[in-house]
Design a protein around this motif. Structure first.
Motif, PDB file in Angstrom:
ATOM      1  N   GLY A 165      -3.018  -2.274  -2.845  1.00  0.00           N
ATOM      2  CA  GLY A 165      -3.999  -1.217  -2.609  1.00  0.00           C
ATOM      3  C   GLY A 165      -4.238  -0.417  -3.879  1.00  0.00           C
ATOM      4  N   GLU A 166      -5.484   0.052  -4.100  1.00  0.00           N
ATOM      5  CA  GLU A 166      -5.804   0.744  -5.347  1.00  0.00           C
ATOM      6  C   GLU A 166      -4.974   2.010  -5.528  1.00  0.00           C
ATOM      7  OE1 GLU A 166      -9.609   2.717  -7.706  1.00  0.00           O
ATOM      8  OE2 GLU A 166      -9.964   1.120  -6.234  1.00  0.00           O
ATOM      9  N   ALA A 167      -4.690   2.741  -4.447  1.00  0.00           N
ATOM     10  CA  ALA A 167      -3.889   3.963  -4.561  1.00  0.00           C
ATOM     11  C   ALA A 167      -2.502   3.662  -5.119  1.00  0.00           C
ATOM     12  CB  ALA A 167      -3.779   4.642  -3.192  1.00  0.00           C
ATOM     13  N   LEU A 168      -1.871   2.585  -4.656  1.00  0.00           N
ATOM     14  CA  LEU A 168      -0.558   2.187  -5.159  1.00  0.00           C
ATOM     15  C   LEU A 168      -0.667   1.708  -6.598  1.00  0.00           C
ATOM     16  CD1 LEU A 168       2.451   1.634  -4.742  1.00  0.00           C
ATOM     17  CD2 LEU A 168       1.831  -0.597  -3.782  1.00  0.00           C
ATOM     18  N   ALA A 169      -1.733   0.964  -6.924  1.00  0.00           N
ATOM     19  CA  ALA A 169      -1.908   0.463  -8.289  1.00  0.00           C
ATOM     20  C   ALA A 169      -2.039   1.610  -9.286  1.00  0.00           C
ATOM     21  CB  ALA A 169      -3.148  -0.437  -8.351  1.00  0.00           C
ATOM     22  N   ARG A 170      -2.738   2.655  -8.913  1.00  0.00           N
ATOM     23  CA  ARG A 170      -2.907   3.802  -9.818  1.00  0.00           C
ATOM     24  C   ARG A 170      -1.622   4.620  -9.937  1.00  0.00           C
ATOM     25  NH1 ARG A 170      -7.851   4.652 -11.825  1.00  0.00           N
ATOM     26  NH2 ARG A 170      -9.619   3.561 -10.884  1.00  0.00           N
ATOM     27  N   ASP A 195       0.837  -1.202   0.000  1.00  0.00           N
ATOM     28  CA  ASP A 195       0.000   0.000   0.000  1.00  0.00           C
ATOM     29  C   ASP A 195       0.866   1.245   0.000  1.00  0.00           C
ATOM     30  OD1 ASP A 195      -2.773  -1.177   0.427  1.00  0.00           O
ATOM     31  OD2 ASP A 195      -1.730  -1.984   2.192  1.00  0.00           O
ATOM     32  N   LEU A 196       0.199   2.377  -0.198  1.00  0.00           N
ATOM     33  CA  LEU A 196       0.836   3.679   0.001  1.00  0.00           C
ATOM     34  C   LEU A 196       0.446   4.189   1.377  1.00  0.00           C
ATOM     35  CD1 LEU A 196       0.468   5.706  -3.337  1.00  0.00           C
ATOM     36  CD2 LEU A 196       2.560   4.817  -2.313  1.00  0.00           C
ATOM     37  N   SER A 197       1.427   4.600   2.167  1.00  0.00           N
ATOM     38  CA  SER A 197       1.121   5.160   3.479  1.00  0.00           C
ATOM     39  C   SER A 197       0.616   6.597   3.312  1.00  0.00           C
ATOM     40  CB  SER A 197       2.368   5.134   4.367  1.00  0.00           C
ATOM     41  OG  SER A 197       3.373   5.980   3.831  1.00  0.00           O
TER      42      SER A 197
END
Length: 383
Positions: A103-108, A37-39
């Protein structure tokens, strides 16, 4: 002399039977699932679902999870792995890892740096399943306390394999990344519960994340479109489907699903002809049609195939216009059938893919219509 020989043999056996560098199973911490994920401050966050063997034999009804989730934050995958190791009294072992959740934020943002480590680390199993978490964090999945399995990382793998989209592994994503005529797609897992009883216990796999060549997530499709995407790609093997026609609804279990693609050049225009095949077993018939009679069944079969062909064409067109990413692998078919022309267009495939004219033909045969012909008559149907 014989006694001396036996004595020497026994001494030699004692000398060669020892294990000086042994690693007992109790020395390992089995890493079952990974979340990336992105923190909040934009750094990379890694979580590990690790087995706790002592809790497997707990009392019936025990609230123990039989696993622990450990999280670390840093700048690289290797650094985060060491941080996880620092928190464990045993040596981490990745040989049993079943899944990876992004996590979607990291994927984008993009997964190029993440995938680099997975492709180099010899401890990584290429059969490890990989998912994007829909509108959430990967660590949310590791914290799910499923009633079916103590490891939510394994639950997601089984659900993906048996319920919806088929088996998608890290190996498949890395192969797609290395080819010019296809773009990666990953199943998406969702933790949103339908009711309070499902909260923190149930997860769903019903969407597909679409990526560009730089491994950035650019969009998603869900429901029927996600199944059609994987059918055209050749991943989907079976599905349950309900089709609505003028006479009512018919529900089928479709299996032995296959695809074949043929591409042709019409001047500078590329055309793709897709053929989807399979067999259907009728599970529910809410029409007055007797599907056991060929004269009634065959027209309905043709109608259902025409409806499905139009649906798949619409799905392909939508992905062409909205995302412009060839997650179907049409470019790979062009590469295989027209290798010399492919050399000239391979670097421009992202611009060419949205312009391809696609024609779909579905040939699904009803091989089993059930033990009765017409549906059971209701009160209004009786005379």
């Amino acid at each position: 002399m014989r006694k001396l020989s036996c004595t020497l043999l026994l001494i030699g056996t004692l000398l060669i039977s020892g294990c000086w560098d042994r690693n007992e199973i109790n020395d390992y911490a089995f890493w079952i699932g990974t979340a990336l994920d992105l923190s909040e401050n934009g750094k990379l966050q890694k979580s590990a679902q690790v087995a706790v063997p002592a809790d497997f034999k707990g009392e019936k009804g025990s609230a123990q999870r039989a696993n622990i989730v450990i999280t670390a934050t840093g700048s690289s995958i290797v650094d985060l792995t060491q941080q996880v190791q620092d928190k464990l009294p045993r040596r981490v072992f990745l040989g049993h890892r079943r899944s990876i959740f992004i996590g979607e934020a990291l994927a984008r943002k993009g997964l190029t740096e993440v995938m680099d480590q997975f492709s180099r680390n010899t401890d990584t199993r290429m059969r490890t399943d990989i998912f994007v978490v829909n509108d959430g964090k990967g660590s949310d999945i590791l914290k799910i306390n499923s009633p079916f399995n103590p490891f939510s990382a394994i639950v997601a793998v089984d659900q993906d394999r048996y319920c919806r989209l088929g088996d998608s592994a890290l190996r498949d994503v890395l192969l797609d990344v290395g080819r010019d005529g296809i773009r990666p797609a990953m199943p998406m897992v969702n933790t949103t519960p339908s009711n309070e009883l499902e909260k923190h216990k149930i997860l769903e796999v019903k969407s597909v994340a679409i990526f560009n060549k730089d491994l950035q997530m650019v969009g998603e499709v869900s429901g029927r479109e996600s199944l059609e995407l994987f059918w055209v790609k050749g991943v989907l093997k079976n599905q349950f489907v309900t089709e609505e026609i003028e006479e009512g609804t018919i529900s089928l279990y479709e299996s032995n699903l296959k695809k074949s693609i043929r591409t042709v050049f019409d001047g500078n225009k590329i055309k793709a002809y897709i053929k989807l095949e399979g067999t259907g077993r009728v599970l529910e018939n809410n029409t007055d049609i007797d599907l056991s009679v060929s004269a009634e069944r065959l027209p309905i079969e043709r109608k259902l195939n025409e409806i499905k062909a139009k649906q798949v064409e619409a799905t392909i067109k939508r992905i062409q216009l909205l995302y412009g990413q060839d997650v179907f692998g049409l470019g790979e078919e062009v590469h295989r059938e027209h290798p010399y022309r492919w050399k000239k267009i391979r670097t421009k495939w992202d611009q060419l893919f949205p312009t391809i004219e696609v024609s779909v033909k579905v040939k699904l045969k009803m091989q089993n219509t059930g033990d009765i012909g017409r549906r059971i008559p209701g009160i209004g149907d009786r005379k």
